[in-house]
Design an enzyme around this catalytic site. Structure first.
Site, mmCIF file in Angstrom:
data_model
loop_
_atom_site.group_PDB
_atom_site.id
_atom_site.type_symbol
_atom_site.label_atom_id
_atom_site.label_comp_id
_atom_site.label_asym_id
_atom_site.label_seq_id
_atom_site.Cartn_x
_atom_site.Cartn_y
_atom_site.Cartn_z
ATOM 1 C CD GLU A 102 32.643 2.229 -1.119
ATOM 2 O OE1 GLU A 102 33.406 1.369 -0.891
ATOM 3 O OE2 GLU A 102 31.989 2.866 -0.480
ATOM 4 N N GLY A 103 32.724 5.216 -5.205
ATOM 5 C CA GLY A 103 33.379 5.159 -6.617
ATOM 6 C C GLY A 103 32.259 5.215 -7.904
ATOM 7 C CB SER A 134 37.409 9.611 -7.828
ATOM 8 O OG SER A 134 36.025 9.146 -8.046
ATOM 9 C CD GLN A 168 4.902 -10.136 -27.660
ATOM 10 O OE1 GLN A 168 5.539 -9.143 -28.345
ATOM 11 N NE2 GLN A 168 4.601 -11.228 -28.002
ATOM 12 N N PRO A 171 35.922 18.488 -0.834
ATOM 13 C CG PRO A 171 35.277 20.698 -0.300
ATOM 14 C CD PRO A 171 35.916 19.640 0.138
ATOM 15 N N GLY A 186 2.990 5.034 -15.720
ATOM 16 C CA GLY A 186 2.988 5.905 -16.434
ATOM 17 C C GLY A 186 2.910 6.971 -15.567
ATOM 18 C CB THR A 216 26.631 9.126 5.714
ATOM 19 O OG1 THR A 216 26.515 8.807 4.320
ATOM 20 C CG2 THR A 216 25.405 8.613 6.311
ATOM 21 C CB SER A 261 38.550 -10.134 -13.522
ATOM 22 O OG SER A 261 39.073 -11.168 -14.157
ATOM 23 N NE ARG A 265 -3.893 2.281 -15.624
ATOM 24 C CZ ARG A 265 -4.464 3.264 -15.176
ATOM 25 N NH1 ARG A 265 -5.699 3.381 -14.152
ATOM 26 N NH2 ARG A 265 -4.558 4.331 -15.841
#
Length: 409
Positions: free
Chosen positions: A389-390, A136, A304, A132, A365, A164, A339, A293
């Protein structure tokens, strides 16, 4: 060392098509029902077990794929089928990996088979780490494990959350603090065998999405487990704690080094692949809808405003997959994430999933806003990827600190 490639080989294509067939023929027809029921889809898991899809052997084969693409390929296809059922099928793997990564050969041989059960008696397992007040911030973990030397037993007390399969699992793997002074290095993992007194399911969460996956609190009150349930064994733990104390004396800090964070980095591309699968599923639904549709005498894809959205959706999905594949390949070939490429892949794919599923709802819609069409469910499911997972914020923090050279704590 395997070269990076964007082309699956014949064997990988065969496996992909096999999983895709299961996702299309078994998972999708059941997805809406189990989402509404908010219950573990045991019949679907059993069908997966019958064909060998729900098994340690299958995931081990994909994990050891020398290209690194086995796991992300499998995750994308399963979560293309349905995210909630997909997580029910792969959730046991979290606990299994915890044992494989930290356990002895005897522990692996004893407990991993019990996590899956067999075709006639399917089981699941749970990995319990978050709390709780410690998601993180792993340093805030409060669950304690105290060693009773006289009885050679560990006594666990605390509450885990967001687990889970928590409470319904045959085997629970629980992370607990054994040495509060050592920070996150003072954590250890324990096997909680079936029917152990003191372990109980707490609150079962009624979730916004992935509702076919069971998520609950796990409460531990004076849970006693034999000494051999400490993953890796006490001798190995004592050696690790001694090293942690010595290092703390040298640099005056008990923080986690970047090298430790690399372990978490390596697991994040799999979550990115899940997000890609959900995004792809929503995009395909929107594309088919836009083709069929008609409004004002022509298919809406001729507009477009719709066509450009679909173009962006497909571009972002392909870009996310490439980041996931690159990170997966780097992980399996031992290339360092200089990185934070693992976090990059998870961050981008997660954000793409949220955006693409929202666009799919918009393209459909009013129909997209109903449960008669699957994009509504996919949009709800996609929200989890930027959280577990972060969170996306944590991923950005990891990336920024990696680029700047700042310590990742």
């Amino acid at each position: 060392m395997a070269e990076f490639t964007m082309e699956l080989n014949d064997e990988q294509k065969e496996v992909r098509d096999w999983i895709h067939g299961f996702a299309a023929d078994v998972m999708r027809p059941a997805a809406a029902e189990w989402d509404e029921r908010e219950a573990t889809p045991w019949p679907v898991i059993q069908e997966a077990a019958k064909i060998g899809l729900y098994s340690l052997d299958f995931y081990a084969q994909q994990f050891f794929d020398p290209t690194g693409l086995g796991i992300p390929m499998a995750m994308e296809e399963l979560f293309w089928g349905d995210a909630g059922i997909g997580l029910s099928i792969v959730g046991t793997g979290l606990a299994a990996v915890g044992v494989l990564a930290n356990g002895t050969e005897e522990q692996i041989g004893t407990w991993v088979p019990q996590m899956y059960g067999d075709v006639d008696d399917v089981k699941v397992a749970a990995f319990c780490s978050s709390e709780p007040d410690a998601g993180s911030d792993v340093a805030a973990m409060r669950t304690r494990a105290v060693y009773d030397e006289a009885k050679d037993e560990w006594v666990l007390n605390g509450t885990k959350t967001w687990a889970t399969n928590g409470g319904i699992a045959n085997v629970h793997v629980v992370v607990a603090v054994v040495d509060p002074e050592a920070g996150s290095k003072g954590h250890a993992s324990f096997i909680i065998p079936p029917n152990t007194p003191g372990l109980a399911q707490g609150q079962k969460f009624k979730k916004h999405g992935i509702r076919a996956s069971h998520t609950a609190e796990v409460v531990l009150e004076n849970v006693r487990v034999p000494g051999h349930c400490l993953l890796g064994g006490k001798e190995k733990l004592d050696e690790r704690l001694a090293r942690a104390r010595e290092n703390a004396k040298k640099d005056g800090m008990g923080r986690v080094k970047n090298a430790a964070m690399a372990t978490f980095e390596a697991s994040r591309p799999a979550v990115g692949a899940m997000a890609v699968g959900t995004a792809r599923a929503a995009y395909e639904e929107a594309l088919e809808y836009a083709r069929t549709r008609s409004q004002f005498g022509r298919p809406i894809i001729d507009n477009q405003g719709v066509a450009f959205q679909l173009a962006d959706m497909r571009t972002q999905i392909d870009a996310a997959r490439l980041l996931v594949w690159r990170a997966s390949w780097m992980a399996v070939t031992g290339k360092p994430f200089t990185s934070a490429e693992g976090s990059m892949s998870k961050l981008f794919a997660s954000e793409v999933a949220k955006k693409v599923t929202a666009q799919a709802v918009q393209i459909l819609g009013g129909n997209g806003f109903t449960r008669e069409y699957p994009v509504e469910r996919m949009h709800r499911d996609a929200a989890i990827y930027t959280i577990f997972e972060g969170t996306s914020e944590i991923q950005r923090l990891v990336i920024a600190r990696t680029l700047s050279g700042m310590p990742i704590r």
